[in-house]
Write a protein that holds these residues in place. Structure first.
Motif, PDB file in Angstrom:
ATOM      1  N   MET A   1      89.686  31.704  78.816  1.00  0.00           N
ATOM      2  CA  MET A   1      89.339  30.300  78.994  1.00  0.00           C
ATOM      3  C   MET A   1      88.019  30.149  79.754  1.00  0.00           C
ATOM      4  SD  MET A   1      93.029  28.403  79.568  1.00  0.00           S
ATOM      5  CE  MET A   1      93.748  29.611  80.684  1.00  0.00           C
ATOM      6  N   LEU A   2      87.759  31.066  80.681  1.00  0.00           N
ATOM      7  CA  LEU A   2      86.469  31.056  81.375  1.00  0.00           C
ATOM      8  C   LEU A   2      85.343  31.418  80.413  1.00  0.00           C
ATOM      9  CD1 LEU A   2      87.489  32.731  84.755  1.00  0.00           C
ATOM     10  CD2 LEU A   2      86.736  30.368  84.452  1.00  0.00           C
ATOM     11  N   GLU A   3      85.620  32.346  79.489  1.00  0.00           N
ATOM     12  CA  GLU A   3      84.627  32.694  78.482  1.00  0.00           C
ATOM     13  C   GLU A   3      84.352  31.502  77.578  1.00  0.00           C
ATOM     14  OE1 GLU A   3      86.220  36.110  76.531  1.00  0.00           O
ATOM     15  OE2 GLU A   3      85.497  37.519  78.056  1.00  0.00           O
ATOM     16  N   ALA A   4      85.390  30.722  77.272  1.00  0.00           N
ATOM     17  CA  ALA A   4      85.205  29.510  76.467  1.00  0.00           C
ATOM     18  C   ALA A   4      84.331  28.509  77.208  1.00  0.00           C
ATOM     19  CB  ALA A   4      86.563  28.890  76.139  1.00  0.00           C
ATOM     20  N   MET A   5      84.548  28.336  78.506  1.00  0.00           N
ATOM     21  CA  MET A   5      83.704  27.443  79.310  1.00  0.00           C
ATOM     22  C   MET A   5      82.250  27.889  79.251  1.00  0.00           C
ATOM     23  SD  MET A   5      85.690  26.582  82.837  1.00  0.00           S
ATOM     24  CE  MET A   5      87.474  26.586  82.920  1.00  0.00           C
ATOM     25  N   ASP A   6      82.032  29.202  79.280  1.00  0.00           N
ATOM     26  CA  ASP A   6      80.676  29.740  79.241  1.00  0.00           C
ATOM     27  C   ASP A   6      79.976  29.374  77.938  1.00  0.00           C
ATOM     28  OD1 ASP A   6      78.733  31.670  80.610  1.00  0.00           O
ATOM     29  OD2 ASP A   6      78.906  32.576  78.623  1.00  0.00           O
ATOM     30  N   LYS A   7      80.768  29.181  76.877  1.00  0.00           N
ATOM     31  CA  LYS A   7      80.223  28.809  75.563  1.00  0.00           C
ATOM     32  C   LYS A   7      80.267  27.303  75.332  1.00  0.00           C
ATOM     33  CE  LYS A   7      81.801  33.207  73.636  1.00  0.00           C
ATOM     34  NZ  LYS A   7      82.779  33.864  72.724  1.00  0.00           N
ATOM     35  N   LYS A   8      80.491  26.534  76.415  1.00  0.00           N
ATOM     36  CA  LYS A   8      80.554  25.069  76.342  1.00  0.00           C
ATOM     37  C   LYS A   8      81.754  24.582  75.541  1.00  0.00           C
ATOM     38  CE  LYS A   8      76.578  24.964  78.480  1.00  0.00           C
ATOM     39  NZ  LYS A   8      76.504  24.626  79.918  1.00  0.00           N
ATOM     40  N   HIS A   9      82.852  25.331  75.582  1.00  0.00           N
ATOM     41  CA  HIS A   9      84.076  24.950  74.888  1.00  0.00           C
ATOM     42  C   HIS A   9      85.141  24.509  75.899  1.00  0.00           C
ATOM     43  CE1 HIS A   9      82.216  27.049  71.550  1.00  0.00           C
ATOM     44  NE2 HIS A   9      83.159  26.606  70.743  1.00  0.00           N
ATOM     45  N   VAL A  10      85.955  23.568  75.473  1.00  0.00           N
ATOM     46  CA  VAL A  10      87.173  23.199  76.201  1.00  0.00           C
ATOM     47  C   VAL A  10      88.323  23.954  75.558  1.00  0.00           C
ATOM     48  CG1 VAL A  10      88.741  21.298  76.796  1.00  0.00           C
ATOM     49  CG2 VAL A  10      86.274  20.917  76.766  1.00  0.00           C
ATOM     50  N   THR A  11      89.319  24.339  76.352  1.00  0.00           N
ATOM     51  CA  THR A  11      90.477  25.048  75.818  1.00  0.00           C
ATOM     52  C   THR A  11      91.723  24.176  75.931  1.00  0.00           C
ATOM     53  OG1 THR A  11      89.566  27.200  76.446  1.00  0.00           O
ATOM     54  CG2 THR A  11      91.917  27.111  75.967  1.00  0.00           C
ATOM     55  N   ALA A  12      92.415  24.024  74.805  1.00  0.00           N
ATOM     56  CA  ALA A  12      93.706  23.343  74.803  1.00  0.00           C
ATOM     57  C   ALA A  12      94.791  24.401  74.941  1.00  0.00           C
ATOM     58  CB  ALA A  12      93.895  22.560  73.511  1.00  0.00           C
ATOM     59  N   LEU A  13      95.644  24.253  75.929  1.00  0.00           N
ATOM     60  CA  LEU A  13      96.723  25.211  76.205  1.00  0.00           C
ATOM     61  C   LEU A  13      98.060  24.487  76.134  1.00  0.00           C
ATOM     62  CD1 LEU A  13      97.567  28.085  77.211  1.00  0.00           C
ATOM     63  CD2 LEU A  13      97.377  27.181  79.525  1.00  0.00           C
ATOM     64  N   ILE A  14      98.950  24.984  75.288  1.00  0.00           N
ATOM     65  CA  ILE A  14     100.275  24.375  75.125  1.00  0.00           C
ATOM     66  C   ILE A  14     101.330  25.423  75.446  1.00  0.00           C
ATOM     67  CG2 ILE A  14     101.853  23.195  73.553  1.00  0.00           C
ATOM     68  CD1 ILE A  14      99.342  22.487  71.875  1.00  0.00           C
ATOM     69  N   LEU A  15     102.128  25.153  76.457  1.00  0.00           N
ATOM     70  CA  LEU A  15     103.193  26.066  76.874  1.00  0.00           C
ATOM     71  C   LEU A  15     104.511  25.589  76.282  1.00  0.00           C
ATOM     72  CD1 LEU A  15     100.895  26.674  78.913  1.00  0.00           C
ATOM     73  CD2 LEU A  15     102.641  27.136  80.604  1.00  0.00           C
ATOM     74  N   LEU A  16     105.054  26.389  75.380  1.00  0.00           N
ATOM     75  CA  LEU A  16     106.301  26.041  74.700  1.00  0.00           C
ATOM     76  C   LEU A  16     107.498  26.436  75.547  1.00  0.00           C
ATOM     77  CD1 LEU A  16     105.369  27.375  71.143  1.00  0.00           C
ATOM     78  CD2 LEU A  16     105.184  25.025  71.970  1.00  0.00           C
ATOM     79  N   ASP A  17     108.518  25.595  75.516  1.00  0.00           N
ATOM     80  CA  ASP A  17     109.749  25.890  76.250  1.00  0.00           C
ATOM     81  C   ASP A  17     110.882  26.101  75.252  1.00  0.00           C
ATOM     82  OD1 ASP A  17     111.559  26.180  78.419  1.00  0.00           O
ATOM     83  OD2 ASP A  17     112.208  24.104  78.131  1.00  0.00           O
ATOM     84  N   LEU A  18     111.338  27.342  75.141  1.00  0.00           N
ATOM     85  CA  LEU A  18     112.466  27.670  74.261  1.00  0.00           C
ATOM     86  C   LEU A  18     113.757  27.561  75.059  1.00  0.00           C
ATOM     87  CD1 LEU A  18     111.019  30.797  72.395  1.00  0.00           C
ATOM     88  CD2 LEU A  18     111.206  28.471  71.523  1.00  0.00           C
ATOM     89  N   SER A  19     114.624  26.660  74.652  1.00  0.00           N
ATOM     90  CA  SER A  19     115.885  26.441  75.370  1.00  0.00           C
ATOM     91  C   SER A  19     116.903  27.520  75.008  1.00  0.00           C
ATOM     92  CB  SER A  19     116.448  25.062  75.030  1.00  0.00           C
ATOM     93  OG  SER A  19     115.555  24.047  75.401  1.00  0.00           O
ATOM     94  N   LYS A  20     117.475  28.152  76.038  1.00  0.00           N
ATOM     95  CA  LYS A  20     118.517  29.170  75.840  1.00  0.00           C
ATOM     96  C   LYS A  20     118.104  30.202  74.787  1.00  0.00           C
ATOM     97  CE  LYS A  20     121.606  27.357  78.652  1.00  0.00           C
ATOM     98  NZ  LYS A  20     122.103  28.085  79.840  1.00  0.00           N
ATOM     99  N   ALA A  21     116.882  30.708  74.917  1.00  0.00           N
ATOM    100  CA  ALA A  21     116.322  31.579  73.887  1.00  0.00           C
ATOM    101  C   ALA A  21     117.164  32.841  73.658  1.00  0.00           C
ATOM    102  CB  ALA A  21     114.897  31.959  74.261  1.00  0.00           C
ATOM    103  N   PHE A  22     117.551  33.518  74.732  1.00  0.00           N
ATOM    104  CA  PHE A  22     118.301  34.772  74.594  1.00  0.00           C
ATOM    105  C   PHE A  22     119.688  34.522  73.991  1.00  0.00           C
ATOM    106  CE2 PHE A  22     114.850  36.387  76.701  1.00  0.00           C
ATOM    107  CZ  PHE A  22     114.971  37.683  77.156  1.00  0.00           C
ATOM    108  N   ASP A  23     120.256  33.337  74.286  1.00  0.00           N
ATOM    109  CA  ASP A  23     121.598  33.028  73.801  1.00  0.00           C
ATOM    110  C   ASP A  23     121.605  32.519  72.365  1.00  0.00           C
ATOM    111  OD1 ASP A  23     122.687  33.699  76.266  1.00  0.00           O
ATOM    112  OD2 ASP A  23     122.446  31.664  77.047  1.00  0.00           O
ATOM    113  N   SER A  24     120.413  32.255  71.801  1.00  0.00           N
ATOM    114  CA  SER A  24     120.340  31.631  70.479  1.00  0.00           C
ATOM    115  C   SER A  24     119.985  32.599  69.362  1.00  0.00           C
ATOM    116  CB  SER A  24     119.313  30.488  70.500  1.00  0.00           C
ATOM    117  OG  SER A  24     119.623  29.544  71.493  1.00  0.00           O
ATOM    118  N   THR A  25     119.665  33.849  69.703  1.00  0.00           N
ATOM    119  CA  THR A  25     119.246  34.792  68.668  1.00  0.00           C
ATOM    120  C   THR A  25     120.382  35.081  67.696  1.00  0.00           C
ATOM    121  OG1 THR A  25     119.798  36.624  70.138  1.00  0.00           O
ATOM    122  CG2 THR A  25     117.521  35.905  70.115  1.00  0.00           C
ATOM    123  N   ASN A  26     120.021  35.149  66.428  1.00  0.00           N
ATOM    124  CA  ASN A  26     120.993  35.432  65.359  1.00  0.00           C
ATOM    125  C   ASN A  26     121.053  36.939  65.142  1.00  0.00           C
ATOM    126  OD1 ASN A  26     122.035  35.948  62.673  1.00  0.00           O
ATOM    127  ND2 ASN A  26     121.935  33.740  62.356  1.00  0.00           N
TER     128      ASN A  26
END
Length: 381
Positions: A1-26
């Protein structure tokens, strides 16, 4: 993200939340993926036995519920759990089209760098990738919770000021609005990667732990007290230090206050006495030198195939660029970042630190010896 700033870019960061991920595996899907990855039939049978025939019940006091069969999930509490879940989601990063998706066990995040003038196209790209990610999770019986999914825009102050006031993403019937701070793998990330929030929370947590230890320090001998503080406080203080070591001097002073407090507890130095003799007695480096030491150590690992390839591949030795035998053969090629944001990256800092180390240290082939000699170098400097 710092490298993106150096190139005049903004970074969009999306943190996904998986509910009960370990308990949901098939288990059926997981066994199929193990087979596709080349696991033998005997190994498949072992894992099938490991994952099937499990049950659970609830106990409150002397009252016990009826037993229910467990048809999904991987047993938690063993080293196999994150390993199996990693196999289960190993093809998830290939789902996105425009953004990069990175996963660490059940923590997944999307990030995409863009120019300020391309914000509308970026929103469409992100929403498309979020849709594809949600579709993959649905097919694999994993549930994304949009209410706890976080959206952060990272850039310089001038870049973020030029963005439209309302940048929202539509995701699973919810609207994701940009937040000012997110927590990812124990790190608090803010809009400008200043790490002010992270250092404030870290300092507060460590001071609280030290206060608790101080109340009972008479119960321990000095050696045990040192081990206790280094394990519970200093290790926490240095967690992911190569990421946030580029923070402001103001924040470093906060961390130095924590280290000084720890030193006073061990050595019984009074509040108004200078703490430097205590640090020397304990052979502790100051916070500033300790962060440089940690960066130098990580650089050594990168150059000796002891670090992940995504870090190691950033470095190029000058001897790899030309065949001329010069006194700078052990030095690294300095990356050409244009801004202070680029010069805050680990890559740039690490190269500057490494090139300033004596050649005798660079030639050491054993990690343990390098650690000892490097610390001795900083203690004597």
């Amino acid at each position: 993200m710092l490298e993106a700033m150096d190139k005049k870019h903004v970074t969009a960061l999306i943190l996904l939340d998986l509910s009960k991920a370990f308990d949901s595996t098939n288990p059926t899907i997981l066994l199929h993926k193990l087979k596709c990855m080349g696991a033998s039939s005997l190994a498949i049978q072992w894992f099938e036995s490991y994952l099937s025939g499990r049950s659970q019940y609830v106990r409150i006091g002397s009252t016990v519920s009826s037993i229910s069969a467990l048809t999904h999930g991987v047993p938690q509490g063993s080293i196999l759990s994150p390993f199996l879940f990693g196999i289960y989601v190993h093809d998830l990063p290939a789902v996105t089209v425009s953004s990069d998706l990175v996963s660490y066990v059940d923590d997944s995040k999307l990030h995409l760098a863009f120019l300020v003038e391309d914000v509308q196209q970026t929103i469409a790209k992100l929403e498309n990738d979020l849709y594809k990610t949600a579709k993959w999770c649905l097919e694999h019986q994993l549930l994304i919770n949009p209410d706890t999914t976080k959206f952060l825009l990272v850039g310089t102050r001038s870049m973020l000021q030029d963005l439209p006031t309302q940048i929202n993403l539509n995701f699973l019937g919810k609207t994701l609005k940009p937040v000012s701070v997110v927590k990812d793998l124990g790190m608090h990330l803010d809009l400008h990667l200043s790490y002010d929030d992270h250092i404030s929370k870290l300092s507060s947590t460590c001071i609280n732990k030290l206060c608790q230890i101080s109340r009972v320090k008479e119960s321990f001998d000095k050696k045990t007290l040192i081990s206790l503080i280094e394990a519970l406080v200093i290790n926490k203080l240095l967690y992911c230090s190569s990421v946030w070591a580029n923070t402001s001097s103001k924040n470093l002073k906060k961390l130095q206050t924590v280290q000084n407090f720890a030193c006073r507890i061990i050595t019984s130095i009074k509040n108004f006495d200078h703490v430097t003799p205590g640090l020397q007695e304990l052979n502790w480096l100051s916070i500033e030198n300790l962060l440089i030491y940690k960066d130098a150590l990580m650089t050594y690992k990168c150059l000796n195939n002891l670090a992940p390839s995504y870090l190691a591949n950033k470095f190029t030795k000058r001897s790899d660029i030309h065949d001329c035998q010069t006194r700078n053969n052990y030095c690294l090629n300095i990356p050409s970042y244009k801004t202070t944001a680029g010069q805050r990256t680990f890559h740039y800092r690490a190269v500057k630190i490494w090139n300033g180390i004596d050649d005798e240290l660079k030639e050491i082939s054993e990690l343990k010896v390098f650690k000892e000699k490097l610390k001795e170098h900083f203690l004597n400097s």
